[in-house]
Design an enzyme around this catalytic site. Structure first.
Site, PDB file in Angstrom:
ATOM      1  N   GLY A   9      74.640 -28.321  39.226  1.00 42.59           N
ATOM      2  CA  GLY A   9      74.172 -29.237  38.177  1.00 42.59           C
ATOM      3  C   GLY A   9      73.305 -28.456  37.200  1.00 42.59           C
ATOM      4  NE  ARG A  13      68.616 -35.885  32.003  1.00 36.30           N
ATOM      5  CZ  ARG A  13      69.345 -36.932  31.687  1.00 36.30           C
ATOM      6  NH1 ARG A  13      69.189 -37.499  30.524  1.00 36.30           N
ATOM      7  NH2 ARG A  13      70.217 -37.465  32.521  1.00 36.30           N
ATOM      8  CG  MET A  14      66.338 -32.985  37.632  1.00 39.19           C
ATOM      9  SD  MET A  14      64.576 -32.639  37.556  1.00 39.19           S
ATOM     10  CE  MET A  14      64.402 -31.543  38.936  1.00 39.19           C
ATOM     11  N   GLY A  75      68.812 -33.279  45.609  1.00 37.16           N
ATOM     12  CA  GLY A  75      67.924 -34.079  44.765  1.00 37.16           C
ATOM     13  C   GLY A  75      68.626 -35.254  44.135  1.00 37.16           C
ATOM     14  CB  THR A  77      69.026 -40.713  43.298  1.00 36.30           C
ATOM     15  OG1 THR A  77      69.265 -40.822  41.880  1.00 36.30           O
ATOM     16  CG2 THR A  77      67.759 -39.937  43.542  1.00 36.30           C
ATOM     17  CB  ALA A  99      63.361 -35.778  48.934  1.00 39.44           C
ATOM     18  CG  HIS A 132      63.451 -43.795  35.942  1.00 41.36           C
ATOM     19  ND1 HIS A 132      63.039 -44.733  36.874  1.00 41.36           N
ATOM     20  CD2 HIS A 132      63.193 -42.580  36.490  1.00 41.36           C
ATOM     21  CE1 HIS A 132      62.550 -44.099  37.939  1.00 41.36           C
ATOM     22  NE2 HIS A 132      62.633 -42.795  37.729  1.00 41.36           N
ATOM     23  CG  HIS A 133      65.557 -40.947  31.403  1.00 40.09           C
ATOM     24  ND1 HIS A 133      66.924 -40.882  31.446  1.00 40.09           N
ATOM     25  CD2 HIS A 133      65.111 -40.415  32.583  1.00 40.09           C
ATOM     26  CE1 HIS A 133      67.302 -40.311  32.577  1.00 40.09           C
ATOM     27  NE2 HIS A 133      66.215 -40.025  33.288  1.00 40.09           N
ATOM     28  CE  LYS A 136      66.947 -43.438  38.176  1.00 39.90           C
ATOM     29  NZ  LYS A 136      67.513 -42.200  38.757  1.00 39.90           N
TER      30      LYS A 136
HETATM   31  P1  NAD Z   1      71.913 -34.811  34.113  1.00 42.36           P
HETATM   32  O1  NAD Z   1      72.966 -35.814  33.789  1.00 42.36           O
HETATM   33  O2  NAD Z   1      71.041 -34.286  33.029  1.00 42.36           O
HETATM   34  O3  NAD Z   1      72.576 -33.525  34.803  1.00 42.36           O
HETATM   35  C1  NAD Z   1      73.560 -33.599  35.797  1.00 42.36           C
HETATM   36  C2  NAD Z   1      74.386 -32.317  35.744  1.00 42.36           C
HETATM   37  O4  NAD Z   1      75.281 -32.328  36.857  1.00 42.36           O
HETATM   38  C3  NAD Z   1      75.236 -32.207  34.468  1.00 42.36           C
HETATM   39  O5  NAD Z   1      75.119 -30.914  33.889  1.00 42.36           O
HETATM   40  C4  NAD Z   1      76.668 -32.447  34.983  1.00 42.36           C
HETATM   41  O6  NAD Z   1      77.640 -31.758  34.227  1.00 42.36           O
HETATM   42  C5  NAD Z   1      76.558 -31.893  36.394  1.00 42.36           C
HETATM   43  N1  NAD Z   1      77.611 -32.405  37.276  1.00 42.36           N
HETATM   44  C6  NAD Z   1      78.183 -33.634  37.317  1.00 42.36           C
HETATM   45  N2  NAD Z   1      79.146 -33.669  38.240  1.00 42.36           N
HETATM   46  C7  NAD Z   1      79.179 -32.435  38.814  1.00 42.36           C
HETATM   47  C8  NAD Z   1      79.985 -31.857  39.821  1.00 42.36           C
HETATM   48  N3  NAD Z   1      80.949 -32.558  40.433  1.00 42.36           N
HETATM   49  N4  NAD Z   1      79.754 -30.559  40.182  1.00 42.36           N
HETATM   50  C9  NAD Z   1      78.788 -29.834  39.562  1.00 42.36           C
HETATM   51  N5  NAD Z   1      78.007 -30.333  38.571  1.00 42.36           N
HETATM   52  C10 NAD Z   1      78.205 -31.623  38.204  1.00 42.36           C
HETATM   53  O7  NAD Z   1      71.046 -35.480  35.273  1.00 42.36           O
HETATM   54  P2  NAD Z   1      69.568 -35.072  35.773  1.00 42.36           P
HETATM   55  O8  NAD Z   1      68.546 -35.865  35.023  1.00 42.36           O
HETATM   56  O9  NAD Z   1      69.450 -33.595  35.856  1.00 42.36           O
HETATM   57  O10 NAD Z   1      69.611 -35.731  37.236  1.00 42.36           O
HETATM   58  C11 NAD Z   1      70.596 -35.337  38.180  1.00 42.36           C
HETATM   59  C12 NAD Z   1      70.416 -36.164  39.455  1.00 42.36           C
HETATM   60  O11 NAD Z   1      69.145 -35.883  40.032  1.00 42.36           O
HETATM   61  C13 NAD Z   1      70.454 -37.680  39.247  1.00 42.36           C
HETATM   62  O12 NAD Z   1      71.079 -38.273  40.369  1.00 42.36           O
HETATM   63  C14 NAD Z   1      68.971 -38.071  39.205  1.00 42.36           C
HETATM   64  O13 NAD Z   1      68.735 -39.421  39.600  1.00 42.36           O
HETATM   65  C15 NAD Z   1      68.428 -37.102  40.239  1.00 42.36           C
HETATM   66  N6  NAD Z   1      66.993 -36.809  40.115  1.00 42.36           N
HETATM   67  C16 NAD Z   1      66.312 -36.711  41.286  1.00 42.36           C
HETATM   68  C17 NAD Z   1      64.984 -36.341  41.282  1.00 42.36           C
HETATM   69  C18 NAD Z   1      64.291 -36.138  42.609  1.00 42.36           C
HETATM   70  O14 NAD Z   1      63.097 -35.783  42.617  1.00 42.36           O
HETATM   71  N7  NAD Z   1      64.997 -36.306  43.726  1.00 42.36           N
HETATM   72  C19 NAD Z   1      64.333 -36.091  40.063  1.00 42.36           C
HETATM   73  C20 NAD Z   1      65.059 -36.195  38.883  1.00 42.36           C
HETATM   74  C21 NAD Z   1      66.399 -36.545  38.921  1.00 42.36           C
END
Ligand code: NAD
Length: 245
Positions: A9, A13-14, A75, A77, A99, A132-133, A136
């Site tokens: 991923g 963003r993360m 990470g 969800t 988590a 959240h933003h 989400k």
């Molecule tokens: P995002 O949409 O900005 O990024 C997700 C990335 O994953 C994208 O670049 C996308 O192309 C990629 N992706 C999608 N399907 C994929 C696959 N099959 N294989 C590889 N890459 C793939 O989302 P984000 O804000 O970075 O959040 C990602 C996830 O993390 C969400 O589920 C969010 O709820 C969760 N999150 C968890 C925490 C935590 O502390 N646990 C904090 C923030 C976000």
């Protein structure tokens, strides 16, 4: 030499925060993987994996890591019950941290939520509010669900039956066993969670506000380090921080 990390991923963003911070937290980025990449090939020569992508990507990734014997930090969800069962199966072969929130502050909120519910007893009405933003995709947030699970455990309630998602129309008086759950979406809010304990005459509110995703990224990198010498099993951030026995 620093251990090598694969970030799944990586373009999200993360993922971008993780790629930027990994080195300062003692990691080398061995693979920055995203949609369309060959995940299995990308994991060769790697010491640990961190995944923040999409819920459908988690199980195939965890199975791949289990085949290769690599520790995984999850990470992402929004997983369904079947996903969680499959992750649990993988955790029989490899150490996994799963988590809903990797911030130290939120994990303190989890701890305080339990303690407060125990101290106040069963007469207080319980409500959870999260914001959240506007990008989400899942609701309520994984963190809000975990807060509800913690309250259900203390009060001997059932998530499916007793958590009330929003209210509309003639829903009747509030039931004593109800836990209200409210998901707000808007703007660029990184993540806010409030647990409300209300009774005639007073109200307690516990609130956590995240203002940067860096806090989740640093927590996930810390969890990956912690996993390096762990036995197979399913762990959470409370284990990483030593908040549970
Ligand atoms: P995002 O949409 O900005 O990024 C997700 C990335 O994953 C994208 O670049 C996308 O192309 C990629 N992706 C999608 N399907 C994929 C696959 N099959 N294989 C590889 N890459 C793939 O989302 P984000 O804000 O970075 O959040 C990602 C996830 O993390 C969400 O589920 C969010 O709820 C969760 N999150 C968890 C925490 C935590 O502390 N646990 C904090 C923030 C976000």
């Amino acid at each position: 030499m620093n251990p090598k990390l694969a970030i799944v991923g990586a373009k999200g963003r993360m993922g971008q925060h993780l790629c930027r911070l990994a080195e300062s937290e003692g990691w080398g980025v061995g693979a920055a993987l995203d949609q369309g990449d060959d995940i299995k090939a990308g994991l060769s020569g790697i010491d640990a994996v961190i995944e923040f992508s999409f819920h459908t990507a988690t199980v195939p990734l965890a199975q791949c890591a289990a085949d290769l014997g690599l520790p995984v930090v999850i990470g992402t969800t929004g997983h369904c019950a079947d996903d969680l069962l499959a992750i649990r199966e993988c955790a029989k072969k490899i150490p996994v941290v799963l988590a809903p929130n990797f911030s130290v502050g939120v994990n303190t909120l989890f701890w305080l939520t339990k303690k407060t519910a125990e101290i106040l007893g069963s007469d207080f009405d319980l409500e959870i509010i999260e914001m959240h933003h506007n990008l989400k995709k899942d609701a309520p947030s994984g963190t809000a669900k975990r807060l509800a699970e913690i309250l259900c455990d203390v009060r001997h309630l059932q998530y499916q039956k007793d958590v009330m998602h929003g209210r509309e129309g003639l829903v009747g008086e509030r039931q004593k066993t109800e836990i209200g759950m409210h998901a707000l979406r808007g703007g660029d809010v990184v993540g806010e969670h409030t647990v409300v304990y209300a009774i005639g005459g007073e109200r307690v509110e516990l609130t956590h506000k995240a203002s940067s995703r860096e806090t989740f990224a640093r927590g996930a990198l810390r969890a990956a380090k912690w996993l390096l010498d762990k036995q197979p099993g399913l762990y959470d951030m409370q284990n990483v921080l030593g908040l549970t026995t």
